[in-house]
Design an enzyme around this catalytic site. Structure first.
Site, PDB file in Angstrom:
ATOM      1  N   GLU A 150     -42.596  71.314  11.930  1.00  0.00           N
ATOM      2  CA  GLU A 150     -43.600  70.410  12.509  1.00  0.00           C
ATOM      3  C   GLU A 150     -44.319  71.052  13.686  1.00  0.00           C
ATOM      4  O   GLU A 150     -44.283  70.521  14.802  1.00  0.00           O
ATOM      5  CB  GLU A 150     -42.910  69.119  12.981  1.00  0.00           C
ATOM      6  CG  GLU A 150     -42.153  68.375  11.908  1.00  0.00           C
ATOM      7  CD  GLU A 150     -41.211  67.320  12.476  1.00  0.00           C
ATOM      8  OE1 GLU A 150     -41.167  67.132  13.710  1.00  0.00           O
ATOM      9  OE2 GLU A 150     -40.507  66.692  11.681  1.00  0.00           O
ATOM     10  N   GLY A 174     -47.165  71.928  16.249  1.00  0.00           N
ATOM     11  CA  GLY A 174     -48.433  71.367  16.703  1.00  0.00           C
ATOM     12  C   GLY A 174     -49.144  72.420  17.534  1.00  0.00           C
ATOM     13  O   GLY A 174     -50.091  73.080  17.089  1.00  0.00           O
ATOM     14  N   ARG A 208     -53.235  67.938  31.263  1.00  0.00           N
ATOM     15  CA  ARG A 208     -52.020  68.756  31.318  1.00  0.00           C
ATOM     16  C   ARG A 208     -51.706  69.325  32.703  1.00  0.00           C
ATOM     17  O   ARG A 208     -50.553  69.274  33.133  1.00  0.00           O
ATOM     18  CB  ARG A 208     -52.056  69.871  30.270  1.00  0.00           C
ATOM     19  CG  ARG A 208     -52.212  69.343  28.832  1.00  0.00           C
ATOM     20  CD  ARG A 208     -51.938  70.391  27.759  1.00  0.00           C
ATOM     21  NE  ARG A 208     -50.536  70.734  27.713  1.00  0.00           N
ATOM     22  CZ  ARG A 208     -50.006  71.793  28.247  1.00  0.00           C
ATOM     23  NH1 ARG A 208     -50.779  72.672  28.856  1.00  0.00           N
ATOM     24  NH2 ARG A 208     -48.721  72.008  28.199  1.00  0.00           N
ATOM     25  N   TYR A 252     -48.173  67.874  33.844  1.00  0.00           N
ATOM     26  CA  TYR A 252     -47.021  68.785  33.679  1.00  0.00           C
ATOM     27  C   TYR A 252     -47.114  70.004  34.596  1.00  0.00           C
ATOM     28  O   TYR A 252     -46.394  70.971  34.404  1.00  0.00           O
ATOM     29  CB  TYR A 252     -46.962  69.329  32.246  1.00  0.00           C
ATOM     30  CG  TYR A 252     -47.141  68.319  31.155  1.00  0.00           C
ATOM     31  CD1 TYR A 252     -46.178  67.340  30.912  1.00  0.00           C
ATOM     32  CD2 TYR A 252     -48.258  68.353  30.319  1.00  0.00           C
ATOM     33  CE1 TYR A 252     -46.341  66.426  29.879  1.00  0.00           C
ATOM     34  CE2 TYR A 252     -48.423  67.446  29.292  1.00  0.00           C
ATOM     35  CZ  TYR A 252     -47.458  66.484  29.071  1.00  0.00           C
ATOM     36  OH  TYR A 252     -47.624  65.593  28.054  1.00  0.00           O
ATOM     37  N   CYS A 297     -61.466  60.432  40.984  1.00  0.00           N
ATOM     38  CA  CYS A 297     -60.993  60.062  42.324  1.00  0.00           C
ATOM     39  C   CYS A 297     -59.478  60.063  42.416  1.00  0.00           C
ATOM     40  O   CYS A 297     -58.842  59.010  42.534  1.00  0.00           O
ATOM     41  CB  CYS A 297     -61.559  58.701  42.691  1.00  0.00           C
ATOM     42  SG  CYS A 297     -63.340  58.746  42.701  1.00  0.00           S
ATOM     43  N   GLU A 298     -58.895  61.230  42.311  1.00  0.00           N
ATOM     44  CA  GLU A 298     -57.451  61.426  42.438  1.00  0.00           C
ATOM     45  C   GLU A 298     -57.241  62.840  42.959  1.00  0.00           C
ATOM     46  O   GLU A 298     -57.894  63.779  42.476  1.00  0.00           O
ATOM     47  CB  GLU A 298     -56.765  61.374  41.059  1.00  0.00           C
ATOM     48  CG  GLU A 298     -56.879  60.096  40.311  1.00  0.00           C
ATOM     49  CD  GLU A 298     -55.619  59.236  40.370  1.00  0.00           C
ATOM     50  OE1 GLU A 298     -54.598  59.677  40.950  1.00  0.00           O
ATOM     51  OE2 GLU A 298     -55.687  58.128  39.848  1.00  0.00           O
ATOM     52  N   TYR A 331     -53.014  69.066  22.769  1.00  0.00           N
ATOM     53  CA  TYR A 331     -52.757  68.069  23.815  1.00  0.00           C
ATOM     54  C   TYR A 331     -53.872  68.070  24.867  1.00  0.00           C
ATOM     55  O   TYR A 331     -53.632  67.860  26.045  1.00  0.00           O
ATOM     56  CB  TYR A 331     -51.371  68.290  24.439  1.00  0.00           C
ATOM     57  CG  TYR A 331     -50.287  68.369  23.387  1.00  0.00           C
ATOM     58  CD1 TYR A 331     -49.946  67.240  22.659  1.00  0.00           C
ATOM     59  CD2 TYR A 331     -49.644  69.565  23.078  1.00  0.00           C
ATOM     60  CE1 TYR A 331     -48.982  67.292  21.653  1.00  0.00           C
ATOM     61  CE2 TYR A 331     -48.672  69.634  22.075  1.00  0.00           C
ATOM     62  CZ  TYR A 331     -48.355  68.490  21.378  1.00  0.00           C
ATOM     63  OH  TYR A 331     -47.403  68.546  20.379  1.00  0.00           O
TER      64      TYR A 331
HETATM   65  N1  LLP Z   1     -42.266  67.012  16.111  1.00  0.00           N
HETATM   66  C1  LLP Z   1     -41.944  66.026  16.963  1.00  0.00           C
HETATM   67  C2  LLP Z   1     -40.970  65.009  16.549  1.00  0.00           C
HETATM   68  C3  LLP Z   1     -42.523  65.980  18.238  1.00  0.00           C
HETATM   69  O1  LLP Z   1     -42.187  65.016  19.084  1.00  0.00           O
HETATM   70  C4  LLP Z   1     -43.473  66.969  18.611  1.00  0.00           C
HETATM   71  C5  LLP Z   1     -44.112  66.951  19.926  1.00  0.00           C
HETATM   72  C6  LLP Z   1     -43.787  67.963  17.673  1.00  0.00           C
HETATM   73  C7  LLP Z   1     -43.160  67.960  16.432  1.00  0.00           C
HETATM   74  C8  LLP Z   1     -44.783  69.048  17.952  1.00  0.00           C
HETATM   75  O2  LLP Z   1     -44.383  69.846  19.018  1.00  0.00           O
HETATM   76  P1  LLP Z   1     -45.180  71.208  19.352  1.00  0.00           P
HETATM   77  O3  LLP Z   1     -45.000  72.133  18.165  1.00  0.00           O
HETATM   78  O4  LLP Z   1     -46.601  70.874  19.550  1.00  0.00           O
HETATM   79  O5  LLP Z   1     -44.539  71.710  20.566  1.00  0.00           O
HETATM   80  N2  LLP Z   1     -48.226  66.603  25.664  1.00  0.00           N
HETATM   81  C9  LLP Z   1     -47.261  67.668  25.859  1.00  0.00           C
HETATM   82  C10 LLP Z   1     -46.470  67.993  24.609  1.00  0.00           C
HETATM   83  C11 LLP Z   1     -45.759  66.788  24.010  1.00  0.00           C
HETATM   84  C12 LLP Z   1     -45.027  67.111  22.740  1.00  0.00           C
HETATM   85  C13 LLP Z   1     -44.550  65.876  22.068  1.00  0.00           C
HETATM   86  N3  LLP Z   1     -43.882  66.076  20.831  1.00  0.00           N
HETATM   87  C14 LLP Z   1     -48.000  68.885  26.399  1.00  0.00           C
HETATM   88  O6  LLP Z   1     -49.199  68.816  26.613  1.00  0.00           O
HETATM   89  O7  LLP Z   1     -47.376  69.900  26.646  1.00  0.00           O
END
Ligand code: LLP
Length: 432
Positions: free
Chosen positions: A292, A294, A331, A335, A362-363, A391
């Protein structure tokens, strides 16, 4: 690898001059490289070629339909976390039967929608959710395919907000309890056990936690395989990408093409390292593997273009005030993430200065860089906030009543608008 580099003094995305794209569609503007997305997808796919596998792109990272369409044309599946994401996948021509539906709080409407669309699996995160899905499936006189999400209690060594595989996180079912929840599932007439799932966190830059987590759950999976007709094991996503390239760290020659290419072709965790770490334990398990990813597929494939509105010198600091804000890319604020910032016109001099790059919101948390040495920028200059493909837009909001930015896609030497900039009218639509 990504496809952003200087050519003839200007920053290009593939064969397209980014200044032209900004002139056409205005700023702030997300621009994505189709070539980079496809390159990353195919590199991951081929690294795993001798294993029966399916890449289920994590839609949450970037859910624009043009991106989903690109991936679905390659045969990709999708990891979704809401009915809205399922709707987007369908609207992009994706196959719902290649969708896994994750998330700790699925609603009745979402479960019904996913059952109607015959998703591959519900990734179930609690006993209460399992019972709820069983009940809804009974009402529809069908069986819901499921995988339980195992929480292997592994430290992925990542930011606490994106770590998901520790026992204190809200995700998954503890390793020592999963077998008994599978027993409950097996007794439920409207549940069909299809697989096992885990995901330990995001932006993981070391292969060891992935291998550790797989090894921790292997005995459980082998035991479950004996009892149930398991079809797959999903190892989740989480592969980290490069945000901070070596050329941004203060060397005067950072903009040379050679440095840029070298710096950006080296992932902290290469796809090769990742595959080398996970393949042996996965082969031993002998199930079809779902992944999975992303961020890996889209993170380095996107930039946020922004224009310098004003320079402001105070007693303590110099601020570069740009037209993008934390509502467009949250981000750094959320983070403390690092995003490289480069000028779109290749600078000829090397006069650098210590600045904060901030937005109009305004932050005080509305910043993209703090106390960073950057090449001098002036009012009207165009800058690219790099590695904003994952993201980025998906986490954008209308805070401060700022319309959502536009998105564009580059493919070779062509580019097109894939999402219009919101208008003022859009801001009040639906209010009464
Ligand atoms: N599978 C599940 C169950 C997840 O919760 C996530 C991400 C992924 C796959 C994909 O993860 P990746 O390959 O993208 O790392 N907004 C945050 C990241 C939040 C990730 C949430 N879950 C950021 O900007 O770093």
């Amino acid at each position: 690898m990504h496809s952003f580099r200087y050519q003839d003094g200007k920053l290009y995305c593939e064969g397209v001059d980014l200044e032209r794209v900004a002139e056409n569609y205005g700023t702030p503007l997300y621009v994505y490289s189709a070539g980079t997305v496809l390159d990353h997808y195919h590199r991951l796919d081929s690294a795993l070629s001798d294993l029966d596998h399916l890449i289920c792109y994590a839609v949450k990272a970037n859910s624009n339909r043009a991106i989903l369409k690109l991936l679905s044309e390659q045969g990709s599946g999708f990891d979704i976390v809401s009915g809205g994401e399922l709707f987007r996948v369908l609207a992009a021509g994706g196959d719902p039967q290649l969708c896994t539906f994750a998330g700790v709080g699925k609603s009745q409407e979402e479960i019904e929608y996913a059952l109607d669309q015959r998703v591959l699996s519900f990734n179930v995160e609690s006993e209460a959710e399992l019972a709820y899905i069983d009940r809804i499936a009974r009402g529809k006189k069908t069986r819901a395919p499921i995988a339980l999400r195992v929480n292997p209690d592994v430290d992925a060594g990542t930011h606490k907000y994106v770590s998901t595989g520790r026992s204190e996180n809200k995700f998954g079912i503890a390793l020592d309890r999963v077998a008994s929840v599978y027993e409950q599932a097996a007794r439920m007439p409207n549940i069909l056990i299809r697989g096992v799932q885990m995901h330990i966190g995001s932006q993981i830059t070391d292969a060891a936690p992935f291998a550790e987590a797989i090894e921790k759950v292997t005995p459980l999976i082998l035991e479950l395989k004996e009892r149930y007709a398991l079809e797959f094991f999903s190892v989740g996503g989480g592969i980290g990408i490069v945000y901070e390239s070596s050329f941004a760290s203060g060397r005067g020659d950072w903009w040379s093409e050679k440095d840029r290419v070298e710096a950006t072709t080296t992932l902290p965790l290469t796809i090769h390292d990742y595959a080398a770490a996970i393949l042996p334990p996965l082969r031993a398990i002998g199930l079809r593997v779902l992944l999975e990813p992303g961020r890996l597929l889209v993170g380095n494939a996107g930039v946020l273009l922004t224009r310098v509105r004003y320079l402001k010198q105070t007693e303590h600091k110099k601020f570069v005030i740009v037209d993008a804000g934390m509502n467009d890319l949250i981000r750094p604020a959320l983070y403390q993430s690092y995003h490289e910032i480069v000028p779109v016109r290749e600078p000829r001099g090397s006069s650098r200065e210590l600045v904060d790059v901030v937005g109009p919101v305004c932050e005080s948390g509305d910043f993209f860089a703090q106390d960073r040495e950057l090449l001098a920028m002036k009012q009207g200059d165009l800058a690219a906030i790099m590695s904003a493909g994952a993201y980025g837009f998906v986490m954008a909001s209308n805070y401060n009543s700022r319309p959502l930015p536009a998105e564009a896609l580059v493919r070779g030497d062509r580019f097109s608008l894939i999402r219009q900039r919101q208008t003022m009218e859009d801001l009040v639509r639906g209010e009464c």
